[in-house]
Each structure stands twice: as structure tokens, then as C-alpha cells.
Design a protein around this motif. Structure first.
Motif, short mmCIF file in Angstrom:
data_model
loop_
_atom_site.label_atom_id
_atom_site.label_comp_id
_atom_site.label_asym_id
_atom_site.label_seq_id
_atom_site.Cartn_x
_atom_site.Cartn_y
_atom_site.Cartn_z
N ALA A 131 22.68 9.00 -11.56
CA ALA A 131 23.87 9.83 -11.77
C ALA A 131 23.45 10.95 -12.72
O ALA A 131 23.65 10.86 -13.94
CB ALA A 131 24.99 8.99 -12.34
N VAL A 132 22.81 11.96 -12.15
CA VAL A 132 22.27 13.06 -12.96
C VAL A 132 23.42 13.96 -13.41
O VAL A 132 24.29 14.30 -12.59
CB VAL A 132 21.27 13.90 -12.13
N ALA A 133 23.42 14.35 -14.68
CA ALA A 133 24.48 15.26 -15.16
C ALA A 133 24.39 16.56 -14.39
O ALA A 133 23.30 17.08 -14.16
CB ALA A 133 24.28 15.52 -16.65
N ASP A 134 25.53 17.07 -13.96
CA ASP A 134 25.53 18.34 -13.24
C ASP A 134 25.49 19.54 -14.19
O ASP A 134 25.07 20.62 -13.82
CB ASP A 134 26.77 18.44 -12.35
N TYR A 135 25.97 19.31 -15.42
CA TYR A 135 25.97 20.38 -16.43
C TYR A 135 25.45 19.84 -17.76
O TYR A 135 25.69 18.67 -18.08
CB TYR A 135 27.39 20.92 -16.65
N ARG A 190 29.07 6.98 -16.95
CA ARG A 190 29.17 5.52 -17.02
C ARG A 190 28.17 4.78 -16.15
O ARG A 190 28.25 3.56 -16.01
CB ARG A 190 30.57 5.09 -16.62
N SER A 191 27.23 5.47 -15.55
CA SER A 191 26.28 4.77 -14.67
C SER A 191 25.49 3.71 -15.45
O SER A 191 25.05 3.95 -16.57
CB SER A 191 25.29 5.79 -14.07
N SER A 192 25.31 2.53 -14.83
CA SER A 192 24.56 1.47 -15.50
C SER A 192 23.11 1.42 -15.03
O SER A 192 22.25 0.84 -15.69
CB SER A 192 25.20 0.11 -15.18
N GLY A 193 22.84 2.00 -13.86
CA GLY A 193 21.49 1.93 -13.29
C GLY A 193 21.25 0.69 -12.45
O GLY A 193 20.18 0.53 -11.88
N LYS A 194 22.27 -0.19 -12.37
CA LYS A 194 22.07 -1.47 -11.66
C LYS A 194 21.65 -1.28 -10.20
O LYS A 194 20.78 -1.98 -9.70
CB LYS A 194 23.37 -2.28 -11.67
N MET A 195 22.31 -0.34 -9.52
CA MET A 195 22.01 -0.14 -8.10
C MET A 195 20.55 0.31 -7.91
O MET A 195 19.83 -0.23 -7.09
CB MET A 195 22.98 0.92 -7.53
N GLY A 203 0.80 -1.22 0.00
CA GLY A 203 0.00 0.00 0.00
C GLY A 203 0.84 1.28 0.00
O GLY A 203 0.31 2.37 -0.05
N LYS A 204 2.16 1.14 0.05
CA LYS A 204 3.04 2.32 0.04
C LYS A 204 3.56 2.57 -1.38
O LYS A 204 3.78 1.64 -2.14
CB LYS A 204 4.23 2.12 0.99
N LYS A 205 3.76 3.85 -1.68
CA LYS A 205 4.27 4.19 -3.01
C LYS A 205 5.74 4.60 -2.90
O LYS A 205 6.10 5.42 -2.05
CB LYS A 205 3.49 5.37 -3.58
N ALA A 206 6.56 4.00 -3.75
CA ALA A 206 7.98 4.35 -3.76
C ALA A 206 8.35 4.94 -5.11
O ALA A 206 7.84 4.50 -6.15
CB ALA A 206 8.83 3.12 -3.48
N LEU A 207 9.19 5.95 -5.07
CA LEU A 207 9.65 6.62 -6.30
C LEU A 207 11.17 6.54 -6.31
O LEU A 207 11.83 6.96 -5.36
CB LEU A 207 9.17 8.08 -6.25
N VAL A 208 11.72 5.97 -7.39
CA VAL A 208 13.17 5.76 -7.46
C VAL A 208 13.67 6.34 -8.78
O VAL A 208 13.00 6.18 -9.81
CB VAL A 208 13.49 4.24 -7.42
N ASN A 209 14.83 7.02 -8.76
CA ASN A 209 15.44 7.32 -10.06
C ASN A 209 16.78 6.60 -10.17
O ASN A 209 17.42 6.29 -9.17
CB ASN A 209 15.52 8.82 -10.38
N ALA A 210 17.16 6.28 -11.39
CA ALA A 210 18.36 5.46 -11.60
C ALA A 210 18.94 5.72 -12.98
O ALA A 210 18.27 6.27 -13.86
CB ALA A 210 18.00 3.98 -11.46
N GLY A 211 20.21 5.29 -13.13
CA GLY A 211 20.85 5.37 -14.43
C GLY A 211 21.51 6.71 -14.69
O GLY A 211 21.48 7.61 -13.84
#
Ligand code: CTP
Length: 414
Positions: free
Chosen positions: A289-293, A223-228, A200-208
Motif C-alpha cells: 500500500a504505497v503512499a500516493d502522496y 493501515r496496511s499490515s503487510g500480511k497479504m 530456480g526462479k526469482k520472485a520479487l514482492v513488495n508489501a506493507g
């Protein structure tokens, strides 16, 4: 896949009171036990609708199941009056789809997405919890293809009631008997109702990674793969959460049926999708791994190499985690810190500045640790200078421990 259904948990009174169960019966000798199973479920307060595969009718009659379930029994896409039995309506109706007994044949069809009967069509359109109780003869149950199929089903989020050991229809004795109806009922109560702390809980995840376009064919990426992040999304879903995964460009396949994937490419798109869903979320994990620029603008077409120099103007992207931290209400907010130096100092500073409840800190120069690796070495950084050093573990183990910690901390926070 979205999960719009009501959570399937106890509301008090009779254990299964008000719960809607579609029981799918396939053609194995254990089908005769389904009469007792239907009785038990109804006695516990559940409303039961039965779907039989054509061969299940050789083992138990639809009439018996109709009397016991007090409902029409579905066997074909069309009933005797040529009225269409709408499988989507059946799957929408159910809080739980239980398939018992599950034969090797139906198992293989479920795994490969075949759809030649009403039960398979209902399974393919189901968005509720799914439980299966396999029943096979000894050697069949042990066969590598059956084991592989059961694993694939389990990986996709289906719960499996293990077969029991005893006398089999063939005269042999061993593992493969369908679990007794009492044990199937207990499994439903224990694993589906009680042991899913995030039901019943909602989780929001970002990856890659994110890709920031330079022109029509080039981009700035990492080079992030998103695996984690995918492992975290799966661990959250495994604990019952309804997960939305905002995923940057990645080759990873997400199989769990309780995870809805929103593919994005740029930091800006990731920002939009995360902000849009944040208010409804109970747990938020920013592992991307969001681009900073990013380039100020993407050139139309392909930049030609006529000039001896090319200057790109890069502008800072929005810090998604920081914005979520500022808007935080009751969400449990987890961030990551990727550092080359001063790991703990920088991670603590990020915990404060981005208003997080927990930071997963990892050093990029640690041995054996790479974006595409299966393992990682992390430290969980918590408020009040608390830290938990996990040492070197697989990303799946780290994700499971992180989710256990989130569950524990959320309970303490209340
Ligand atoms: N993050 C974010 N949006 C960004 C940059 C980072 O949401 N534009 C998030 C990451 O998903 C991570 C956390 O912020 O959860 C920390 O990312 P990290 O790269 O370690 O640090 P930065 O904040 O980018 O700072 P710096 O690169 O200076 O260490």
C-alpha cells in the motif's frame, strides 16, 4: 536469506548426478540405516559428505560411512590433525542438507538455534534446501513439544520426511520410525526435485505500508499490515522460488529461509529497491500500500504547535507498479487494486494502464475485511475480461491460489 546456490533439480541421466549432499547423522538407533542410505544416494550419482554428531558414533562407525561415501566423515570442529573443519565451507558446498535420523534433541536445538556441534553449525549456515527425517519412540514423536518443534522447522522452510509406522526400538509399535532409505530417496526426488515448479526462479514482492516523514517524529502512513504480501512471499518460496520481499514498516516476522527481506520505510526507498531488482526477477507481485502522496520535505526536528494552522504541501509519489509495467520484458507482473467503488471496472482499468498480467482486486468496504484481518475477499482480474472470484478466504489460502494461478499462466505464456 539470500539463496545463491545452484537450483537442486534433475539434469538428466542418473537422477542425482552431480548433486552434492551433506548427510547429517544424529544419535538414534536408526543411524544404522544410514549406511544403506549413503549407498543409495551414491548409486544415484550424488556426491555425499557425512557429518555425525558425537552420539551418532555410538550407533554406526565413521569408518563404514567413509568407505561407503568415498569421502572423509566429519565428526568434530577439528579433525585428528587439529585442522579446523569449516562448517561454512561444508554448507556452501552442499546442494542439499539431509539430516537423518533427526532426534528430538537435535530437532529442539535446530529450532532454538543452538550450536554445540559441527552438524548444528552447518545447519545454521546452510542456504541450500534442507530435508530432515525424524526418528523417535512413539510417545516422544507424539509429544506436543516435538510436534510444535517440527511445525516451527517446517514453517522455516525445512522439508520433513514423515516418520513411518512399525516396530520401534523400545519394543512398542507405532509412529516414529525413521522413513526407510528408499522412501527418503523418493521424497527427495518427488518433493525437492519434481514438485517445486518455481525452483530456480526469482520472485520479487513488495508489501506493507510506507511511512512518509513530516518531521523527525511524525509521518503519513496507512493501515496496511503487510500480511497479504508476506503470505504471497511464503507461498512463492514454498513452491521453490528464491524470494526477495521489499517490506515497508511492519511487525511481521518472516521465517521462511528462502525469503530475503529488504526493509524500507518510504515510497521512494521502495521504488529504488524494486527497480534495482526488477531486471533479474521472473515473477513480481506489488501488494504494498504505497503512499500516493508524500510531504514535499521533512522538517528537521519536531514541528512546534505555535501556529494555529499547519499547511503541508504533498507531492505525488512515483507509481512503482506502473513503471515496472512500462519496463516489463519476460516478468509475470501482478498488481493489486484496492477500491471502494466500481471494483471490476477500476481493476480492469489498472490491469491495462499498469501493463499487468494479473490484478488482485479487493474492495475496502467488504464486511469482515480489514487491513489487519486474517481473511479477505478478492477477485483475480485477468486479460480478456477473465475473472476468478475467490470469495471469502484466509490470506494464506488466497496467496496459495494466486501462486498456483501464476504457475499455470506462466506455463501458458511460454
Ligand atoms: N502502487 C505503486 N506505487 C504507487 C501507488 C500504487 O506501485 N505509488 C501499486 C500498488 O502496490 C498496487 C497498485 O499500484 O499494486 C494499485 O494500487 P491502488 O492503491 O489500488 O491504486 P492507485 O494506483 O494508487 O490508484 P488510486 O488510488 O487512484 O485507485
Amino acid at each position: 536469506m539470500a539463496h545463491a546456490k545452484l537450483p537442486f533439480f534433475v539434469t538428466g541421466g542418473i537422477m542425482l548426478s552431480g548433486k552434492k549432499i551433506v548427510l547429517g547423522i544424529t544419535g538414534g538407533i536408526a543411524a544404522y540405516k544410514c549406511a544403506a542410505l549413503v549407498r543409495l544416494l551414491v548409486k544415484e550419482g550424488a556426491e555425499v559428505k557425512v557429518i555425525m554428531t558425537p552420539s551418532a558414533r555410538d550407533f554406526v562407525t565413521p569408518q563404514t560411512l567413509s568407505v561407503l561415501s568415498k569421502n572423509q566423515v566429519y565428526t568434530d570442529f577439528f579433525d585428528n590433525n587439529l585442522v579446523w573443519n569449516n562448517h561454512v565451507q561444508l554448507s556452501e558446498w552442499a546442494n542439499l542438507l539431509l539430516i537423518a535420523p533427526l532426534t528430538a534433541n537435535t530437532l529442539a536445538k535446530m529450532v532454538s538455534g543452538q550450536c554445540d556441534n559441527l552438524l548444528l553449525a552447518t545447519y545454521l549456515s546452510a542456504r541450500s534446501s534442507i530435508v530432515v527425517a525424524p526418528a523417535m519412540d512413539l510417545e516422544m514423536y507424539r509429544h506436543p513439544s516435538v510436534s510444535a518443534n517440527l511445525k516451527r522447522l517446517s514453517d522455516s522452510g525445512v522439508h520433513i520426511v514423515p516418520a513411518e509406522t512399525g516396530e520401534l526400538a523400545s519394543g512398542l509399535s507405532g509412529e516414529g520410525r525413521m522413513a526407510e532409505p528408499e522412501n527418503i530417496l523418493k521424497f527427495i526426488k518427488d518433493y525437492i526435485l519434481d514438485k517445486a515448479p518455481l525452483k530456480g526462479k526469482k520472485a520479487l514482492v513488495n508489501a506493507g505500508p510506507t511511512y512518509e516523514p513530516i518531521d523527525q517524529v511524525r509521518f503519513i502512513g496507512n493501515r496496511s499490515s503487510g500480511k497479504m504480501g508476506v503470505a504471497i512471499a511464503e507461498a512463492l518460496a514454498q513452491q521453490g522460488a528464491e524470494v526477495t520481499l521489499v517490506l515497508g514498516p511492519s511487525h511481521l516476522k518472516v521465517k521462511h529461509r528462502q525469503i530475503q527481506v529488504i526493509p524500507v520505510e518510504t515510497a521512494e526507498e521502495m521504488h529504488t529497491e524494486m527497480l534495482h531488482r526488477y531486471a533479474q526477477a521472473n515473477i513480481v507481485v506489488c501488494s504494498a500500500a504505497v503512499a500516493d502522496y508524500a510531504p514535499e520535505k521533512a522538517e528537521k526536528g519536531k514541528i512546534k504547535k505555535g501556529n494555529p494552522e499547519l499547511n503541508l504541501k504533498l507531492l505525488k509519489t512515483k507509481d512503482i507498479l506502473q513503471e515496472l509495467g512500462q519496463k516489463k520484458q519476460s516478468q509475470f507482473l501482478v498488481g493489486f487494486a484496492l477500491e471502494t467503488d466500481n471494483l471490476l471496472k477500476n481493476a480492469r482499468e489498472k490491469l491495462e494502464r499498469k501493463n499487468c498480467d494479473l490484478i488482485v482486486a479487493n474492495e475496502t468496504n467488504a464486511e469482515n475485511q480489514a487491513f489487519h484481518a486474517e481473511n479477505n475477499q478478492v477477485i483475480f482480474v485477468l486479460p480478456n475480461n477473465n475473472t476468478i472470484d475467490l470469495g471469502f478466504k484466509s490470506k494464506t489460502e488466497i496467496a496459495e491460489e494466486l501462486v498456483q494461478l501464476i504457475i499455470q499462466k506462466r506455463t501458458q505464456k511460454k
